[in-house]
Design an enzyme around this catalytic site. Structure first.
Site, PDB file in Angstrom:
ATOM      1  N   LYS A 211       0.825  -1.217   0.000  1.00 55.46           N
ATOM      2  CA  LYS A 211       0.000   0.000   0.000  1.00 55.46           C
ATOM      3  C   LYS A 211       0.862   1.271   0.000  1.00 55.46           C
ATOM      4  O   LYS A 211       2.065   1.218   0.266  1.00 55.46           O
ATOM      5  CB  LYS A 211      -0.934  -0.036   1.212  1.00 55.46           C
ATOM      6  CG  LYS A 211      -1.934  -1.207   1.183  1.00 55.46           C
ATOM      7  CD  LYS A 211      -2.918  -1.107   2.339  1.00 55.46           C
ATOM      8  CE  LYS A 211      -3.951  -2.226   2.292  1.00 55.46           C
ATOM      9  NZ  LYS A 211      -4.955  -2.075   3.383  1.00 55.46           N
TER      10      LYS A 211
ATOM     11  N   TYR B 165     -12.509  -2.098  -3.566  1.00 57.24           N
ATOM     12  CA  TYR B 165     -12.999  -2.249  -2.198  1.00 57.24           C
ATOM     13  C   TYR B 165     -14.527  -2.116  -2.119  1.00 57.24           C
ATOM     14  O   TYR B 165     -15.060  -1.782  -1.063  1.00 57.24           O
ATOM     15  CB  TYR B 165     -12.338  -1.223  -1.277  1.00 57.24           C
ATOM     16  CG  TYR B 165     -10.923  -1.587  -0.863  1.00 57.24           C
ATOM     17  CD1 TYR B 165     -10.686  -2.644   0.020  1.00 57.24           C
ATOM     18  CD2 TYR B 165      -9.824  -0.879  -1.323  1.00 57.24           C
ATOM     19  CE1 TYR B 165      -9.402  -2.984   0.423  1.00 57.24           C
ATOM     20  CE2 TYR B 165      -8.526  -1.210  -0.926  1.00 57.24           C
ATOM     21  CZ  TYR B 165      -8.325  -2.254  -0.061  1.00 57.24           C
ATOM     22  OH  TYR B 165      -7.055  -2.585   0.350  1.00 57.24           O
TER      23      TYR B 165
ATOM     24  N   PHE C  73     -15.402   3.713   6.967  1.00 56.01           N
ATOM     25  CA  PHE C  73     -14.037   4.077   6.551  1.00 56.01           C
ATOM     26  C   PHE C  73     -13.838   4.035   5.040  1.00 56.01           C
ATOM     27  O   PHE C  73     -12.728   4.270   4.552  1.00 56.01           O
ATOM     28  CB  PHE C  73     -13.007   3.180   7.249  1.00 56.01           C
ATOM     29  CG  PHE C  73     -13.186   1.700   7.019  1.00 56.01           C
ATOM     30  CD1 PHE C  73     -12.709   1.081   5.870  1.00 56.01           C
ATOM     31  CD2 PHE C  73     -13.838   0.911   7.964  1.00 56.01           C
ATOM     32  CE1 PHE C  73     -12.874  -0.273   5.656  1.00 56.01           C
ATOM     33  CE2 PHE C  73     -14.012  -0.458   7.759  1.00 56.01           C
ATOM     34  CZ  PHE C  73     -13.529  -1.047   6.599  1.00 56.01           C
TER      35      PHE C  73
ATOM     36  N   ARG D 154      -2.480 -14.502   4.962  1.00 58.47           N
ATOM     37  CA  ARG D 154      -3.177 -13.734   6.014  1.00 58.47           C
ATOM     38  C   ARG D 154      -2.410 -13.852   7.331  1.00 58.47           C
ATOM     39  O   ARG D 154      -2.307 -12.902   8.097  1.00 58.47           O
ATOM     40  CB  ARG D 154      -4.621 -14.249   6.207  1.00 58.47           C
ATOM     41  CG  ARG D 154      -5.585 -13.957   5.075  1.00 58.47           C
ATOM     42  CD  ARG D 154      -5.837 -12.495   4.828  1.00 58.47           C
ATOM     43  NE  ARG D 154      -6.384 -11.786   5.968  1.00 58.47           N
ATOM     44  CZ  ARG D 154      -7.030 -10.614   5.879  1.00 58.47           C
ATOM     45  NH1 ARG D 154      -7.246 -10.052   4.681  1.00 58.47           N
ATOM     46  NH2 ARG D 154      -7.471 -10.013   6.946  1.00 58.47           N
TER      47      ARG D 154
ATOM     48  N   THR E 177      -5.482  -6.714  10.895  1.00 60.24           N
ATOM     49  CA  THR E 177      -5.755  -5.442  10.201  1.00 60.24           C
ATOM     50  C   THR E 177      -5.189  -4.263  10.991  1.00 60.24           C
ATOM     51  O   THR E 177      -4.585  -3.355  10.418  1.00 60.24           O
ATOM     52  CB  THR E 177      -7.279  -5.261  10.035  1.00 60.24           C
ATOM     53  OG1 THR E 177      -7.819  -6.431   9.414  1.00 60.24           O
ATOM     54  CG2 THR E 177      -7.603  -4.043   9.193  1.00 60.24           C
TER      55      THR E 177
ATOM     56  N   ARG F  37       2.528  -6.556   8.940  1.00 56.99           N
ATOM     57  CA  ARG F  37       1.880  -5.353   9.472  1.00 56.99           C
ATOM     58  C   ARG F  37       2.525  -4.906  10.781  1.00 56.99           C
ATOM     59  O   ARG F  37       2.668  -3.712  11.036  1.00 56.99           O
ATOM     60  CB  ARG F  37       0.373  -5.580   9.610  1.00 56.99           C
ATOM     61  CG  ARG F  37      -0.336  -5.472   8.257  1.00 56.99           C
ATOM     62  CD  ARG F  37      -1.742  -5.950   8.288  1.00 56.99           C
ATOM     63  NE  ARG F  37      -2.500  -5.559   7.088  1.00 56.99           N
ATOM     64  CZ  ARG F  37      -3.686  -6.049   6.777  1.00 56.99           C
ATOM     65  NH1 ARG F  37      -4.273  -6.941   7.578  1.00 56.99           N
ATOM     66  NH2 ARG F  37      -4.308  -5.657   5.676  1.00 56.99           N
TER      67      ARG F  37
ATOM     68  N   ASN G  89      -1.977   0.304   6.585  1.00 63.30           N
ATOM     69  CA  ASN G  89      -1.456  -0.914   7.211  1.00 63.30           C
ATOM     70  C   ASN G  89      -0.580  -1.758   6.276  1.00 63.30           C
ATOM     71  O   ASN G  89      -0.563  -2.979   6.371  1.00 63.30           O
ATOM     72  CB  ASN G  89      -2.594  -1.723   7.838  1.00 63.30           C
ATOM     73  CG  ASN G  89      -3.653  -2.136   6.834  1.00 63.30           C
ATOM     74  OD1 ASN G  89      -3.531  -1.850   5.643  1.00 63.30           O
ATOM     75  ND2 ASN G  89      -4.684  -2.817   7.298  1.00 63.30           N
TER      76      ASN G  89
ATOM     77  N   HIS H 173      -2.209  -5.420   1.550  1.00 61.33           N
ATOM     78  CA  HIS H 173      -3.501  -6.085   1.408  1.00 61.33           C
ATOM     79  C   HIS H 173      -3.240  -7.580   1.257  1.00 61.33           C
ATOM     80  O   HIS H 173      -2.219  -7.983   0.708  1.00 61.33           O
ATOM     81  CB  HIS H 173      -4.219  -5.570   0.155  1.00 61.33           C
ATOM     82  CG  HIS H 173      -5.427  -6.395  -0.217  1.00 61.33           C
ATOM     83  ND1 HIS H 173      -6.650  -6.214   0.399  1.00 61.33           N
ATOM     84  CD2 HIS H 173      -5.583  -7.430  -1.085  1.00 61.33           C
ATOM     85  CE1 HIS H 173      -7.513  -7.106  -0.106  1.00 61.33           C
ATOM     86  NE2 HIS H 173      -6.888  -7.847  -1.004  1.00 61.33           N
TER      87      HIS H 173
ATOM     88  N   GLU I  73      -9.700 -10.642  -7.339  1.00 60.75           N
ATOM     89  CA  GLU I  73      -8.739  -9.539  -7.177  1.00 60.75           C
ATOM     90  C   GLU I  73      -7.579  -9.667  -8.165  1.00 60.75           C
ATOM     91  O   GLU I  73      -7.122  -8.662  -8.734  1.00 60.75           O
ATOM     92  CB  GLU I  73      -8.245  -9.503  -5.731  1.00 60.75           C
ATOM     93  CG  GLU I  73      -9.362  -9.107  -4.760  1.00 60.75           C
ATOM     94  CD  GLU I  73      -9.007  -9.308  -3.294  1.00 60.75           C
ATOM     95  OE1 GLU I  73      -9.860  -9.001  -2.442  1.00 60.75           O
ATOM     96  OE2 GLU I  73      -7.881  -9.772  -2.992  1.00 60.75           O
TER      97      GLU I  73
END
Ligand code: UDP
Ligand code: MG
Length: 139
Positions: A11, A51, A59, A87, A93, A104, A114, A117, A128
């Site tokens: 990100k 998203y 948010f 994950r 998150t 993260r 964060n 993704h 995706e």
């Protein structure tokens, strides 16, 4: 059945902090192979499409603003059990809740910014990946 691909983005906050290299290194060391990758900037509209599942969340506006605020690295990763293992590698998150050693925990600035993704299911990993990459861009 275990899926073997997942989709990730590095990100804008992590790109800005010069952490593309360090994050890719963690990803490779954890046993993921890069199937496809690109460096690009999303428009706010494209971030909104990506998203869309979060459209009703409070948010959403901030998230799409943030995800279009600078370049990102998008990639498809391959590994047995890729979705669940990735994950686990990225952590919670909210980075204050992420375990030691997770991406993260190491690189995220906040719950919004964060660092990365990671797809949450095999179905979303496909959707995706297809949002960003054609078959000609997969190796
Ligand atoms: N997000 C946020 N505030 C929140 C929850 C999420 O800004 O309270 C952002 C954050 O960047 C997160 C993204 O929205 O990564 C998508 O949220 P999701 O719940 O899908 O988290 P993830 O799957 O990325 O862990
Ligand atoms: Mg998610």
């Amino acid at each position: 059945m275990t899926g073997n691909i997942t989709f990730t983005m590095i990100k804008p906050d992590a790109v800005e902090a010069n952490n593309i290299g360090p994050i890719l290194s963690v990803i490779n060391k954890a046993g993921f192979r890069i199937l496809a990758m690109k460096y690009m900037r999303l428009t706010k509209e494209q971030a909104g499409q990506f998203y869309a599942v979060h459209k009703e969340r409070p948010f959403y506006g901030e998230l799409t603003e943030y995800m279009s605020s600078g370049p990102i690295v998008a990639a498809v990763l391959v590994k047995d059990n890729a979705v669940a293992d990735y994950r686990k590698l990225i952590g919670a998150t909210d980075p204050t809740k992420a375990e030691e050693g997770t991406i993260r925990k190491m690189f995220a600035k906040s719950i919004a910014a964060n660092a990365v993704h990671g797809s949450d299911s095999n179905e979303n990993a496909e959707i995706e990946s297809n949002f960003f990459f054609s078959q000609l861009e997969r190796f």
